[in-house]
Design a protein around this motif. Structure first.
Motif, PDB file in Angstrom:
ATOM      1  N   UNK A  39      88.769 140.675  94.730  1.00  8.83           N
ATOM      2  CA  UNK A  39      89.004 139.364  95.332  1.00  8.83           C
ATOM      3  C   UNK A  39      89.165 138.341  94.225  1.00  8.83           C
ATOM      4  N   UNK A  40      90.279 137.644  94.204  1.00 15.06           N
ATOM      5  CA  UNK A  40      90.555 136.705  93.138  1.00 15.06           C
ATOM      6  C   UNK A  40      89.808 135.390  93.280  1.00 15.06           C
ATOM      7  N   UNK A  41      89.727 134.653  92.180  1.00 12.48           N
ATOM      8  CA  UNK A  41      89.078 133.347  92.164  1.00 12.48           C
ATOM      9  C   UNK A  41      89.655 132.434  93.249  1.00 12.48           C
ATOM     10  N   UNK A  42      90.967 132.504  93.439  1.00 12.70           N
ATOM     11  CA  UNK A  42      91.626 131.611  94.393  1.00 12.70           C
ATOM     12  C   UNK A  42      91.805 132.174  95.789  1.00 12.70           C
ATOM     13  N   UNK A  43      91.154 133.282  96.106  1.00 15.63           N
ATOM     14  CA  UNK A  43      91.325 133.904  97.422  1.00 15.63           C
ATOM     15  C   UNK A  43      90.382 133.338  98.487  1.00 15.63           C
ATOM     16  N   UNK A  44      89.491 132.428  98.101  1.00 17.04           N
ATOM     17  CA  UNK A  44      88.517 131.849  99.017  1.00 17.04           C
ATOM     18  C   UNK A  44      88.850 130.379  99.228  1.00 17.04           C
ATOM     19  N   UNK A  45      88.678 129.899 100.455  1.00 20.73           N
ATOM     20  CA  UNK A  45      89.059 128.535 100.797  1.00 20.73           C
ATOM     21  C   UNK A  45      88.477 127.483  99.888  1.00 20.73           C
ATOM     22  N   UNK A  46      87.180 127.554  99.609  1.00 21.73           N
ATOM     23  CA  UNK A  46      86.535 126.529  98.773  1.00 21.73           C
ATOM     24  C   UNK A  46      86.980 126.613  97.320  1.00 21.73           C
ATOM     25  N   UNK A  47      87.692 127.657  96.954  1.00 22.60           N
ATOM     26  CA  UNK A  47      88.256 127.769  95.607  1.00 22.60           C
ATOM     27  C   UNK A  47      89.764 127.519  95.617  1.00 22.60           C
ATOM     28  N   UNK A  48      90.281 127.005  96.732  1.00 23.46           N
ATOM     29  CA  UNK A  48      91.671 126.566  96.758  1.00 23.46           C
ATOM     30  C   UNK A  48      92.628 127.373  97.597  1.00 23.46           C
ATOM     31  N   UNK A  49      92.179 128.430  98.257  1.00 24.91           N
ATOM     32  CA  UNK A  49      93.081 129.253  99.051  1.00 24.91           C
ATOM     33  C   UNK A  49      93.681 128.457 100.214  1.00 24.91           C
ATOM     34  N   UNK A  50      95.015 128.538 100.357  1.00 29.40           N
ATOM     35  CA  UNK A  50      95.733 127.763 101.364  1.00 29.40           C
ATOM     36  C   UNK A  50      96.205 128.584 102.563  1.00 29.40           C
ATOM     37  N   UNK A  54      88.818 131.435 105.432  1.00 31.86           N
ATOM     38  CA  UNK A  54      87.520 131.997 105.048  1.00 31.86           C
ATOM     39  C   UNK A  54      86.405 131.035 105.481  1.00 31.86           C
ATOM     40  N   UNK A  55      86.283 130.766 106.772  1.00 31.28           N
ATOM     41  CA  UNK A  55      85.320 129.744 107.223  1.00 31.28           C
ATOM     42  C   UNK A  55      83.869 130.087 106.934  1.00 31.28           C
ATOM     43  N   UNK A  56      83.504 131.354 106.986  1.00 27.86           N
ATOM     44  CA  UNK A  56      82.110 131.727 106.758  1.00 27.86           C
ATOM     45  C   UNK A  56      81.709 131.577 105.293  1.00 27.86           C
ATOM     46  N   UNK A  57      82.615 131.962 104.389  1.00 25.67           N
ATOM     47  CA  UNK A  57      82.338 131.764 102.967  1.00 25.67           C
ATOM     48  C   UNK A  57      82.331 130.282 102.615  1.00 25.67           C
ATOM     49  N   UNK A  58      83.232 129.530 103.220  1.00 22.46           N
ATOM     50  CA  UNK A  58      83.259 128.089 102.985  1.00 22.46           C
ATOM     51  C   UNK A  58      81.956 127.451 103.460  1.00 22.46           C
ATOM     52  N   UNK A  59      81.460 127.902 104.601  1.00 19.03           N
ATOM     53  CA  UNK A  59      80.191 127.383 105.124  1.00 19.03           C
ATOM     54  C   UNK A  59      79.022 127.780 104.232  1.00 19.03           C
ATOM     55  N   UNK A  60      79.076 129.018 103.716  1.00 22.18           N
ATOM     56  CA  UNK A  60      78.020 129.477 102.807  1.00 22.18           C
ATOM     57  C   UNK A  60      77.979 128.591 101.565  1.00 22.18           C
ATOM     58  N   UNK A  61      79.165 128.248 101.045  1.00 23.39           N
ATOM     59  CA  UNK A  61      79.232 127.370  99.875  1.00 23.39           C
ATOM     60  C   UNK A  61      78.764 125.961 100.219  1.00 23.39           C
ATOM     61  N   UNK A  62      79.143 125.469 101.400  1.00 19.07           N
ATOM     62  CA  UNK A  62      78.739 124.118 101.802  1.00 19.07           C
ATOM     63  C   UNK A  62      77.220 124.008 101.936  1.00 19.07           C
ATOM     64  N   UNK A  63      76.570 125.131 102.258  1.00 17.88           N
ATOM     65  CA  UNK A  63      75.126 125.136 102.386  1.00 17.88           C
ATOM     66  C   UNK A  63      74.397 125.549 101.130  1.00 17.88           C
ATOM     67  N   UNK A 272      85.349 137.904 105.032  1.00 18.17           N
ATOM     68  CA  UNK A 272      84.708 136.666 105.478  1.00 18.17           C
ATOM     69  C   UNK A 272      83.956 136.876 106.794  1.00 18.17           C
ATOM     70  N   UNK A 273      84.573 137.581 107.730  1.00 17.36           N
ATOM     71  CA  UNK A 273      83.923 137.864 109.017  1.00 17.36           C
ATOM     72  C   UNK A 273      82.635 138.645 108.821  1.00 17.36           C
TER      73      UNK A 273
END
Length: 479
Positions: A39-50, A54-63, A272-273
């Motif tokens: 999984x690349x650095x940019x493959x996750x929403x909070x790291x810029x993926x468009x 990846x809502x669950x990973x984004x939520x994990x980062x937000x928390x 992510x799921x």
């Protein structure tokens, strides 16, 4: 429909048990370390993926805390995991490449190696690993059950994990077969099957009878996705179908795939799921507050089997992919979530790497870090303290494609290529502060800095007869 063969796997025996909250008697936190595959650095929403949700990973980062300068142990699977398990970078670790041992498995870690899992066991933790191992063939010294894991379920061999529809998986020392349907086809996606066992393991923590301990647990989850082959259930892929212009990928080393972009996107979404499902079960058991979750990847994005990291921006703003020692091959997403302890919505620019995880965990639970460890505990950073120790430099070596080395020292990044080939290596120097994409080789402009980093590379590589790196070493060990 195909069914799983019966197996003597203790997790399955408690799979249907729903439970009230766990009354864990040990106040130390549970630890879940999740490592995605390629999984690349940019493959996750909070790291810029468009393109990929990846809502669950984004939520994990937000928390929790998102690291922006975290590095994998290596640029391919096995050595990266070995660095994690030993707390030693690839110049010192016992597994430095993806060398395969026939008929199944990779070069094994020695039984004498003190591993991260063994440290947890020494402190009274229950340990389990689910996913892809790659650090020793079945029943070898490197078998996960001989390296500190009470429970293992998944693929022992990395090559075997190149298909998500295998004929069997391993349950500890037992090879567990899969029954095919009447058409001789495999229908159960292995990532979903492994995920079922993870959730069963967690739910077992919530049983109220005395047969289940109240130990804290260390759960190591080396996921298989989104490594090639590109294979995912149709129900997942259809979410993305029609969103991309894509051409069929023909058969090659990996099986062909009709819709490579939508399949890859669906694989990342399935990662992510699965993370979201794990958090949900922790919540239902009432142990979420006392569970620290770490999420990362073992190396940069792959290009095999129809994957298109350039299209998805999988390397983020960085140069390179898997098997490169440029930033895109080794800089990875790293999210740490621990409710009430790690500040929600925080970001860290601290420069860290896989070999820091062992000393971090040791400080966290009161265990002993490995002797002559290369890592530095991240515990101060996680708690927002100001006394975080910094690395004087980070080092990597890679034993394929002619042999490569890299060092990061502050803003400077030195790279050497073709060190395993006869002749002078190619040298490259980059200023990551002003050129994070590594586009301008400054080696000729700053020869003294290049010489300094070259010396660090030389000093950081310990000779090992099993892993000769330099051309002269290969000649010497071959004689």
């Amino acid at each position: 429909m195909k069914k799983w063969l019966s197996m003597s796997f203790t997790v399955l025996a408690v799979a249907s048990c729903q439970s009230p909250e766990v009354e864990q008697t040990d106040p130390r936190p549970n630890i879940i370390y999740i490592i995605a595959d390629d999984l690349g650095y940019g493959d996750v929403g909070v790291y810029g993926q468009q393109y990929i949700a990846t809502p669950n990973l984004d939520k994990l980062a937000a928390g929790g805390m998102r690291f922006t300068q975290h590095y994998a142990g290596s640029t391919v699977c096995a050595p990266s995991r070995a660095v994690l398990m030993t707390g030693k970078h690839t110049g010192h670790s016992v597994v430095r490449g993806n060398r395969e041992i026939k008929p199944e498995g990779q070069f094994p870690m020695a039984d004498s190696v003190y591993t991260l899992a063994e440290m947890f066991v020494s402190q009274g933790y229950s340990t389990a690993a689910f996913g892809k191992w790659g650090l020793g063939y079945p029943a070898s010294e490197g078998d996960p059950n001989r390296q500190g894991f009470d429970t293992f379920f998944g693929y022992n061999c990395q090559r075997h994990a190149h298909t998500y529809y295998p004929d069997y998986l391993w349950s500890n020392q037992t090879k567990v077969g899969i029954i095919q349907n009447t058409e001789g086809e495999q229908e159960i996606h292995s990532a979903n099957l492994i995920q079922d066992q993870i959730l069963h393991y967690l739910r077992a923590r919530g049983r109220i009878d005395a047969s289940v301990d109240r130990q804290p647990f260390f759960l190591f989850l080396p996921m298989t996705m989104p490594h090639a082959a590109l294979q995912v259930p149709d129900s997942n892929r259809l979410v993305y179908e029609g969103k991309f212009e894509e051409e069929p990928q023909p058969d090659g080393y990996y099986p062909g795939v009709e819709k490579p972009k939508s399949t890859f996107a669906a694989m990342v979404s399935l990662v992510d799921t699965h993370v979201g499902q794990i958090v949900q079960v922790l919540d239902s058991l009432g142990i979420r507050e006392n569970t620290l979750i770490m999420f990362t990847s073992d190396n940069g994005p792959h290009v095999e089997g129809g994957a298109d990291p350039e299209f998805f921006g999988s390397s983020g703003p960085y140069r390179g992919v898997k098997r490169d020692l440029y930033e895109g091959g080794i800089r990875v997403p790293f999210i740490v979530n621990w409710p009430g302890r790690v500040a929600a919505g925080s970001t860290s620019e601290h420069v860290s790497a896989f070999w820091d995880i062992f000393p971090t965990m040791a400080e966290l639970i009161g265990g002993a870090p490995p002797t002559e460890a290369d890592g530095i505990s991240l515990y101060p950073t996680l708690l927002g303290a100001s006394d975080q120790q910094e690395h004087p430099f980070l080092y990597w070596e890679f034993h394929e494609q002619g042999g490569k080395q890299a060092v990061r020292q502050g803003k400077w990044k030195g790279v050497r290529l073709n060190v395993a080939r006869e002749g002078e290596p190619l040298v490259e120097l980059y200023d990551l502060e002003n050129d994070p994409a590594e586009t301008q080789n400054l080696a000729s402009e700053f020869p003294e800095k290049m010489a300094e980093l070259t010396q660090l590379m030389e000093d950081s590589h310990n000779k090992d007869v099993n892993w000769p790196l330099y051309f002269v070493d290969r000649q010497e060990f071959a004689e």
